[in-house]
Design a protein around this motif. Structure first.
Motif, short mmCIF file in Angstrom:
data_model
loop_
_atom_site.label_atom_id
_atom_site.label_comp_id
_atom_site.label_asym_id
_atom_site.label_seq_id
_atom_site.Cartn_x
_atom_site.Cartn_y
_atom_site.Cartn_z
N ALA A 25 78.83 95.93 48.94
CA ALA A 25 79.75 96.77 48.13
C ALA A 25 80.12 98.00 49.23
N LYS A 26 79.35 98.85 49.36
CA LYS A 26 79.39 99.60 50.25
C LYS A 26 79.89 99.56 51.81
N ASN A 27 80.15 98.57 52.31
CA ASN A 27 80.11 98.40 53.63
C ASN A 27 81.84 97.81 53.49
N TYR A 28 82.20 97.43 52.16
CA TYR A 28 83.00 96.84 51.67
C TYR A 28 84.02 97.86 51.12
N LEU A 29 84.01 98.04 50.94
CA LEU A 29 84.92 99.66 50.30
C LEU A 29 84.97 100.42 51.67
N HIS A 30 84.23 101.19 52.56
CA HIS A 30 84.53 101.63 53.23
C HIS A 30 84.97 100.91 53.99
N GLY A 31 84.87 99.67 53.85
CA GLY A 31 85.81 99.17 55.62
C GLY A 31 87.16 98.78 54.96
N ASP A 32 87.61 98.88 54.00
CA ASP A 32 88.93 98.91 52.71
C ASP A 32 89.43 100.08 53.50
N LEU A 33 88.52 101.26 53.47
CA LEU A 33 88.96 102.82 53.49
C LEU A 33 89.51 102.30 55.06
N ARG A 34 88.54 102.62 55.44
CA ARG A 34 88.65 103.41 57.26
C ARG A 34 90.90 102.36 57.79
N GLU A 35 90.03 100.95 57.17
CA GLU A 35 91.84 100.27 57.11
C GLU A 35 92.99 100.71 56.63
N VAL A 36 92.46 101.80 55.45
CA VAL A 36 93.42 101.94 55.01
C VAL A 36 94.26 103.49 55.54
N ARG A 37 93.25 104.22 55.91
CA ARG A 37 93.10 105.08 56.28
C ARG A 37 94.21 104.70 57.82
N GLU A 38 94.14 104.07 59.10
CA GLU A 38 94.64 104.14 59.64
C GLU A 38 96.40 103.54 59.72
N GLU A 39 96.48 102.69 58.19
CA GLU A 39 97.45 102.45 58.38
C GLU A 39 98.64 103.67 57.93
N LEU A 40 97.94 104.80 57.22
CA LEU A 40 98.49 105.24 56.18
C LEU A 40 99.34 106.11 57.64
N LEU A 41 98.38 107.01 58.97
CA LEU A 41 98.76 107.75 59.61
C LEU A 41 99.88 106.65 60.70
N GLY A 42 99.86 105.52 60.73
CA GLY A 42 100.99 104.78 61.32
C GLY A 42 101.87 104.77 61.17
N LYS A 43 101.94 105.61 59.69
CA LYS A 43 103.56 105.40 59.52
C LYS A 43 103.95 106.98 59.88
N LEU A 44 103.75 107.44 60.30
CA LEU A 44 104.02 108.69 61.24
C LEU A 44 104.45 108.53 63.37
N ASP A 45 103.57 107.01 63.04
CA ASP A 45 104.66 106.83 64.77
C ASP A 45 106.32 106.57 64.63
N GLY A 46 106.69 107.49 65.25
CA GLY A 46 108.11 106.96 65.76
C GLY A 46 109.27 108.35 65.39
N LEU A 47 108.66 108.89 64.27
CA LEU A 47 109.41 109.54 63.55
C LEU A 47 109.30 110.99 64.26
N GLY A 48 110.18 112.34 64.15
CA GLY A 48 110.08 113.21 64.65
C GLY A 48 108.95 114.04 63.66
N GLU A 49 109.09 114.93 63.61
CA GLU A 49 108.78 116.32 62.93
C GLU A 49 109.61 116.91 62.27
N TYR A 50 111.04 116.66 61.78
CA TYR A 50 111.91 116.83 60.42
C TYR A 50 111.14 116.04 60.22
N ASP A 51 111.47 114.25 60.38
CA ASP A 51 111.65 113.23 59.04
C ASP A 51 109.87 112.37 58.86
N ILE A 52 108.90 113.89 59.21
CA ILE A 52 107.60 113.34 58.38
C ILE A 52 107.37 114.25 57.97
N ARG A 53 108.80 115.99 57.71
CA ARG A 53 107.89 116.67 57.04
C ARG A 53 108.58 116.95 55.52
N ARG A 54 109.65 116.12 55.89
CA ARG A 54 111.18 116.99 54.55
C ARG A 54 111.00 116.54 54.16
#
Length: 189
Positions: A6-35
């Motif tokens: 259970a610990k490994n499974y939950l931790h693995g999911d957390l690691r994956e979703v962190r990266e997905e979240l940061l991927g939402k910043l890719d290719g966007l300029g400063e204004y778009d990530i902040r506005r």
């Protein structure tokens, strides 16, 4: 054995979703990530900054493993909500790096403690918790904000949440189908 699974499974999911979240910043300029993209000012970089504080706090003091960088006090109402947006003096790199440092601290806590390790969350109605509770809570919180980020990113430039099975033509047709159904339901003549 199930505890470690259970610990490994939950931790693995957390690691994956962190990266997905940061991927939402890719290719966007400063204004778009902040506005501000909602009435409450929700924005992509603010979600990352908020989750930095979330991880640092929940996997830090809650388990008597203080985060090594300064954090606002959880009960300081004057700082409430300031973690939801980035000032003009905070760079994308600073915020992303801070999030990654919080991950490292969180990952160490998760790795080193058993899933039933006791913790204490003073602002919760039932403050005595286990690492399991906090893993589920932070994973839920991160997934929730990653969903917000999916919608914000789609609003900005039409980027879709990792759906390689459908193209823009499919989504345009789906949009038209949903709109037609909504109009028909609103005016059933």
């Amino acid at each position: 054995m199930i505890d470690q699974f259970a610990k490994n499974y939950l931790h693995g999911d957390l690691r994956e979703v962190r990266e997905e979240l940061l991927g939402k910043l890719d290719g966007l300029g400063e204004y778009d990530i902040r506005r501000p993209l909602t009435a409450t000012g929700t924005n992509l970089l603010g979600l990352v900054k908020h989750l930095t504080l979330t991880e640092a706090r929940y996997f830090g003091d809650i388990f008597d493993r203080p985060y090594p960088e300064p954090l606002p006090r959880w009960d300081d109402l004057s700082t409430r909500g300031r973690d939801m947006w980035a000032t003009e003096h905070e760079t994308r790199e600073q915020i992303v790096d801070a999030y990654r440092r919080a991950w490292a601290h969180s990952d160490a806590t998760i790795t080193e403690l058993p899933i039933d390790a006791p913790g204490h969350v003073p602002w919760w109605p039932r403050p005595n918790v286990k690492l399991f509770n906090i893993l589920v809570h932070v994973l839920t919180e991160t997934n929730r904000h990653a969903g917000h980020a999916d919608i914000l990113r789609e609003q900005l430039d039409g980027s879709l949440a990792s759906d390689a099975h459908h193209d823009a033509e499919f989504w345009a047709a789906r949009h038209a189908e949903v709109d037609r159904a909504a109009r028909a339901a609103a005016d059933p003549q």
